[in-house]
Design an enzyme around this catalytic site. Structure first.
Site, PDB file in Angstrom:
ATOM      1  N   THR A  77      44.591  44.632  33.856  1.00 24.35           N
ATOM      2  CA  THR A  77      44.462  43.519  34.803  1.00 24.35           C
ATOM      3  C   THR A  77      43.059  42.935  34.636  1.00 24.35           C
ATOM      4  OG1 THR A  77      43.851  45.094  36.547  1.00 24.35           O
ATOM      5  CG2 THR A  77      46.136  44.337  36.533  1.00 24.35           C
ATOM      6  N   SER A 105      41.886  45.053  29.846  1.00 23.94           N
ATOM      7  CA  SER A 105      42.266  43.662  29.564  1.00 23.94           C
ATOM      8  C   SER A 105      41.272  42.997  28.616  1.00 23.94           C
ATOM      9  CB  SER A 105      42.307  42.878  30.882  1.00 23.94           C
ATOM     10  OG  SER A 105      42.390  41.489  30.624  1.00 23.94           O
ATOM     11  N   LEU A 127      45.409  42.837  24.166  1.00 22.81           N
ATOM     12  CA  LEU A 127      44.923  41.716  23.361  1.00 22.81           C
ATOM     13  C   LEU A 127      45.638  40.408  23.679  1.00 22.81           C
ATOM     14  CD1 LEU A 127      43.046  40.957  20.929  1.00 22.81           C
ATOM     15  CD2 LEU A 127      45.052  41.301  19.472  1.00 22.81           C
ATOM     16  N   TYR A 128      44.819  39.378  23.945  1.00 29.56           N
ATOM     17  CA  TYR A 128      45.301  37.999  23.930  1.00 29.56           C
ATOM     18  C   TYR A 128      44.828  37.407  22.609  1.00 29.56           C
ATOM     19  CZ  TYR A 128      46.595  37.830  28.903  1.00 29.56           C
ATOM     20  OH  TYR A 128      47.195  38.025  30.110  1.00 29.56           O
ATOM     21  N   THR A 154      49.886  41.268  24.220  1.00 25.84           N
ATOM     22  CA  THR A 154      50.633  40.540  25.257  1.00 25.84           C
ATOM     23  C   THR A 154      51.306  39.329  24.630  1.00 25.84           C
ATOM     24  OG1 THR A 154      49.117  41.336  26.917  1.00 25.84           O
ATOM     25  CG2 THR A 154      50.421  39.400  27.505  1.00 25.84           C
ATOM     26  N   ARG A 163      50.889  29.459  38.727  1.00 27.69           N
ATOM     27  CA  ARG A 163      50.593  30.265  39.917  1.00 27.69           C
ATOM     28  C   ARG A 163      50.004  29.318  40.950  1.00 27.69           C
ATOM     29  NH1 ARG A 163      47.669  34.689  35.977  1.00 27.69           N
ATOM     30  NH2 ARG A 163      49.466  34.933  34.598  1.00 27.69           N
ATOM     31  N   LYS A 229      53.814  43.982  24.441  1.00 31.53           N
ATOM     32  CA  LYS A 229      53.904  43.942  25.912  1.00 31.53           C
ATOM     33  C   LYS A 229      54.498  42.615  26.373  1.00 31.53           C
ATOM     34  CE  LYS A 229      50.936  44.191  30.043  1.00 31.53           C
ATOM     35  NZ  LYS A 229      50.903  42.835  30.596  1.00 31.53           N
ATOM     36  N   SER A 251      57.959  44.182  30.335  1.00 31.97           N
ATOM     37  CA  SER A 251      57.042  43.626  31.328  1.00 31.97           C
ATOM     38  C   SER A 251      57.369  42.163  31.542  1.00 31.97           C
ATOM     39  CB  SER A 251      55.598  43.763  30.819  1.00 31.97           C
ATOM     40  OG  SER A 251      54.694  43.082  31.679  1.00 31.97           O
ATOM     41  N   HIS A 253      54.905  40.547  33.168  1.00 32.74           N
ATOM     42  CA  HIS A 253      53.525  40.190  33.496  1.00 32.74           C
ATOM     43  C   HIS A 253      53.314  40.214  35.013  1.00 32.74           C
ATOM     44  CE1 HIS A 253      50.067  38.253  31.192  1.00 32.74           C
ATOM     45  NE2 HIS A 253      49.585  38.347  32.414  1.00 32.74           N
ATOM     46  N   ASP A 284      56.416  48.113  33.043  1.00 33.71           N
ATOM     47  CA  ASP A 284      55.557  47.834  34.199  1.00 33.71           C
ATOM     48  C   ASP A 284      56.204  46.757  35.045  1.00 33.71           C
ATOM     49  OD1 ASP A 284      54.755  45.165  33.478  1.00 33.71           O
ATOM     50  OD2 ASP A 284      53.012  45.897  32.385  1.00 33.71           O
ATOM     51  N   ARG A 288      55.592  51.144  42.533  1.00 36.30           N
ATOM     52  CA  ARG A 288      54.725  51.443  43.685  1.00 36.30           C
ATOM     53  C   ARG A 288      54.899  52.856  44.206  1.00 36.30           C
ATOM     54  NH1 ARG A 288      53.279  47.685  41.626  1.00 36.30           N
ATOM     55  NH2 ARG A 288      52.915  45.574  42.384  1.00 36.30           N
ATOM     56  N   GLY A 307      49.859  47.900  37.836  1.00 35.30           N
ATOM     57  CA  GLY A 307      48.869  46.827  37.833  1.00 35.30           C
ATOM     58  C   GLY A 307      48.206  46.637  39.184  1.00 35.30           C
ATOM     59  N   ARG A 308      48.885  45.924  40.085  1.00 34.12           N
ATOM     60  CA  ARG A 308      48.245  45.553  41.355  1.00 34.12           C
ATOM     61  C   ARG A 308      47.743  46.726  42.190  1.00 34.12           C
ATOM     62  NH1 ARG A 308      52.234  41.924  40.501  1.00 34.12           N
ATOM     63  NH2 ARG A 308      51.734  39.710  40.499  1.00 34.12           N
TER      64      ARG A 308
HETATM   65  C1  FNR Z   1      47.819  41.098  35.216  1.00 29.30           C
HETATM   66  N1  FNR Z   1      48.483  41.346  34.022  1.00 29.30           N
HETATM   67  C2  FNR Z   1      47.821  41.180  32.820  1.00 29.30           C
HETATM   68  N2  FNR Z   1      48.458  41.449  31.659  1.00 29.30           N
HETATM   69  C3  FNR Z   1      47.824  41.321  30.487  1.00 29.30           C
HETATM   70  O1  FNR Z   1      48.418  41.574  29.451  1.00 29.30           O
HETATM   71  N3  FNR Z   1      46.498  40.937  30.447  1.00 29.30           N
HETATM   72  C4  FNR Z   1      45.801  40.654  31.573  1.00 29.30           C
HETATM   73  O2  FNR Z   1      44.627  40.322  31.517  1.00 29.30           O
HETATM   74  C5  FNR Z   1      46.473  40.750  32.815  1.00 29.30           C
HETATM   75  N4  FNR Z   1      45.833  40.463  33.969  1.00 29.30           N
HETATM   76  C6  FNR Z   1      46.470  40.652  35.175  1.00 29.30           C
HETATM   77  C7  FNR Z   1      45.786  40.425  36.358  1.00 29.30           C
HETATM   78  C8  FNR Z   1      46.398  40.677  37.568  1.00 29.30           C
HETATM   79  C9  FNR Z   1      45.640  40.476  38.821  1.00 29.30           C
HETATM   80  C10 FNR Z   1      47.740  41.143  37.620  1.00 29.30           C
HETATM   81  C11 FNR Z   1      48.424  41.452  38.915  1.00 29.30           C
HETATM   82  C12 FNR Z   1      48.430  41.340  36.438  1.00 29.30           C
HETATM   83  C13 FNR Z   1      49.832  41.926  34.030  1.00 29.30           C
HETATM   84  C14 FNR Z   1      49.759  43.441  34.125  1.00 29.30           C
HETATM   85  O3  FNR Z   1      49.302  43.986  32.918  1.00 29.30           O
HETATM   86  C15 FNR Z   1      51.125  44.067  34.425  1.00 29.30           C
HETATM   87  O4  FNR Z   1      52.088  43.564  33.539  1.00 29.30           O
HETATM   88  C16 FNR Z   1      51.573  43.822  35.866  1.00 29.30           C
HETATM   89  O5  FNR Z   1      50.488  43.808  36.744  1.00 29.30           O
HETATM   90  C17 FNR Z   1      52.546  44.892  36.303  1.00 29.30           C
HETATM   91  O6  FNR Z   1      53.084  44.597  37.542  1.00 29.30           O
HETATM   92  P1  FNR Z   1      52.525  45.185  38.949  1.00 29.30           P
HETATM   93  O7  FNR Z   1      52.320  46.667  38.784  1.00 29.30           O
HETATM   94  O8  FNR Z   1      51.280  44.440  39.262  1.00 29.30           O
HETATM   95  O9  FNR Z   1      53.641  44.843  39.879  1.00 29.30           O
END
Ligand code: FNR
Length: 367
Positions: A77, A105, A127-128, A154, A163, A229, A251, A253, A284, A288, A307-308
Site C-alpha cells: 500500500t 509499494s 512494481l509499477y 501490478t 476514486r 498481481k 486481486s 486492487h 487479496d 479481515r 492491505g487496509r
Molecule cells: C493499495 N493497493 C496497491 N497495490 C499496488 O500494487 N501498489 C500500490 O501502491 C497500492 N497502494 C494501495 C494503497 C491503498 C491505500 C490501498 C487500500 C490499496 C492495493 C493493495 O495492494 C491490495 O490489493 C488491496 O489493498 C487488498 O485489499 P484490502 O485488504 O485493502 O481490502
C-alpha cells in the site's frame, strides 16, 4: 479496551486528515466491488469436522521457497508515512516480528534501501512499470541489491481507477513526503491537479502499453521471481503460467480500479483451476478475519495478503498497531482451524466450506 481491526479503522478516521483517510479507505466509483469484497466472504459457510485432535496446530507455510509463520502476508500500500511518521519502516518491522512477508509499494514514502535497513525479514517489491524503462530497470536492480526476494508486478493499473473521494479532495501527497524510490530521478513529486493528483501522476508516468511481452522483458532484467498481481479470470491465469510467472495474486486492487468486477474470493476458484497447480495462487481483497483466510485456502489459495487493515492500524498505533493486527489475524485463523478440525494447512479442503455455487448445484437434487 481491546482493539479490533474495525476499531482501528474508526481510530484512523479520527486521527488522519480527511484527505489521507479517504485515500486509504475509498474504492472506485460506486464502490460496489469494495462492499462485495467483504460480502462475498460472508456468503461462504463452513462445514466443520468434529472430534479431531486439535491440541496442536501448525499454520506455518512456504511461499516461493521462503518459510513463513502463517499464510497471511502484507500487501503493498502506497504512502504509508501519511499514516504514521515511521511509515513503511514500522510495517517492515511488524511483519518481520510476525515472521511473515511484507510487500513494499513502488510508491512507498521510504526507499527500498531505507526499508531494507530495518533488520532481517523477507520482503517483496511491488512494481509499477513506468514509461521510462531505464527508471524501471534501475529500481528493480536497487530492490534486488537491497535484498528483496520477489517482484509483485501490478497489472491492473494502466490508468488509475476513478476514486471519487480523491477527485473531490484533489488528492495530493502532503508537501513533506515524496515517492522516495523515484526521488533521485526527478519523479518523486506529485503535482496538484484539477482532480486527483495521483491520477494525473499515473497518466503521466505509468506505461499503458504494458503487455505480456513485458513480463518476459522483466524476467530478462532480474533473477527475482515474478508474481502477477491483479489476475481475476481463468484466461489470464493460463497466460500467467504460460509467460513464466512464479505465482499469481488474485486481486482487484482493493476495489480501487475497475468497479463491478467480482469479489476476489468469488474469482479465486476459476483462477486456481486454470493454474492447474503449476504455480501458487494468492489472494487479496477484503480479508479481515481468520475465517476469511480459511475460506481462501479452502478455495485453493496458497496464502493471502492484507492491505487496509495494515494502513489503518499503522495510523492508529504505528508498529505496535500493525503487530496487533497481524497477531489478531493469526489467532483468529488458528481458532478457525481448530473449530473446523484442521491441524495443518494441508488439512484444509474444499469440503470444509460451502459456497453460493455449491448451494445452487445441490438444490435441484433436493427438490
Ligand atoms: C493499495 N493497493 C496497491 N497495490 C499496488 O500494487 N501498489 C500500490 O501502491 C497500492 N497502494 C494501495 C494503497 C491503498 C491505500 C490501498 C487500500 C490499496 C492495493 C493493495 O495492494 C491490495 O490489493 C488491496 O489493498 C487488498 O485489499 P484490502 O485488504 O485493502 O481490502
Amino acid at each position: 479496551m481491546e482493539i479490533t481491526n474495525v476499531m482501528d479503522q474508526a481510530i484512523a478516521k479520527q486521527k488522519l486528515p480527511k484527505m489521507a483517510y479517504d485515500y486509504y479507505a475509498s474504492g472506485a466509483e460506486d464502490e460496489w466491488t469494495l462492499q462485495e469484497n467483504r460480502e462475498a466472504f460472508s456468503r461462504i459457510l463452513f462445514r466443520p469436522r468434529i472430534l479431531i485432535d486439535v491440541s496442536k496446530i501448525d499454520i506455518t507455510t512456504t511461499v516461493l521457497g521462503f518459510k513463513i509463520s502463517m499464510p497471511i502476508m502484507v500487501a503493498p500500500t502506497a504512502f504509508q508515512k501519511m499514516a504514521h511518521p515511521e511509515g513503511e519502516n514500522a510495517t517492515a518491522r511488524a511483519a518481520s516480528a510476525a515472521g511473515t512477508i511484507m510487500t513494499l509499494s513502488s510508491w512507498a514514502t521510504s526507499s527500498v534501501e531505507e526499508v531494507a535497513s530495518n533488520g532481517p525479514g523477507i520482503r517483496f517489491f511491488q512494481l509499477y512499470v513506468y514509461k521510462d524503462r531505464k527508471v524501471v530497470e534501475q529500481l528493480v536492480r536497487r530492490a534486488e541489491r537491497a535484498g528483496f526476494k520477489a517482484i509483485a508486478l501490478t497489472v491492473d493499473t494502466p490508468r488509475l481507477g476513478r476514486r471519487e473521494a480523491d477527485i473531490k479532495n484533489r488528492f495530493v501527497l502532503p508537501p513533506h513526503l515524496t515517492l522516495k524510490n523515484f526521488e533521485g530521478l526527478d519523479l518523486g513529486k506529485m503535482d496538484q491537479a484539477a482532480d486527483s493528483g495521483l491520477a494525473s501522476y499515473v497518466a503521466g508516468q505509468v506505461d499503458r502499453t504494458l503487455s505480456w511481452k513485458d513480463v518476459k522483458w522483466l524476467q530478462s532484467i532480474t533473477t527475482m521471481p515474478i508474481l502477477v498481481k491483479g489476475v481475476i479470470t481463468a484466461e489470464d491465469s493460463r497466460m500467467a503460467v504460460e509467460n513464466g510467472a512464479a505465482g499469481i495474486i488474485v486481486s482487484n486492487h482493493g476495489a480501487r480500479q475497475l468497479d463491478y468486477v467480482p469479489a476476489t474470493i468469488s474469482a479465486l476458484e476459476e483462477v486456481v483451476t486454470a493454474a492447474r497447480g503449476q504455480i501458487p495462487v494468492f489472494l487479496d481483497g477484503g480479508v479481515r478475519r481468520g475465517t476469511d483466510v480459511f475460506k481462501a485456502l479452502a478455495l485453493g489459495a496458497a496464502g493471502v495478503f492484507v492491505g487496509r487493515p495494515v494502513v489503518f492500524s499503522l495510523a492508529a498505533a504505528g508498529e505496535a498497531g500493525v503487530r496487533n493486527v497481524l497477531r489478531m489475524m493469526r489467532e483468529e485463523f488458528e481458532l478457525t482451524m481448530a473449530l473446523s478440525g484442521c491441524t495443518c494447512l494441508a488439512d484444509i479442503t474444499r469440503r470444509h466450506i460451502i459456497t453460493e455455487a455449491d448451494k445452487l448445484a445441490v438444490m435441484p437434487s433436493r427438490l
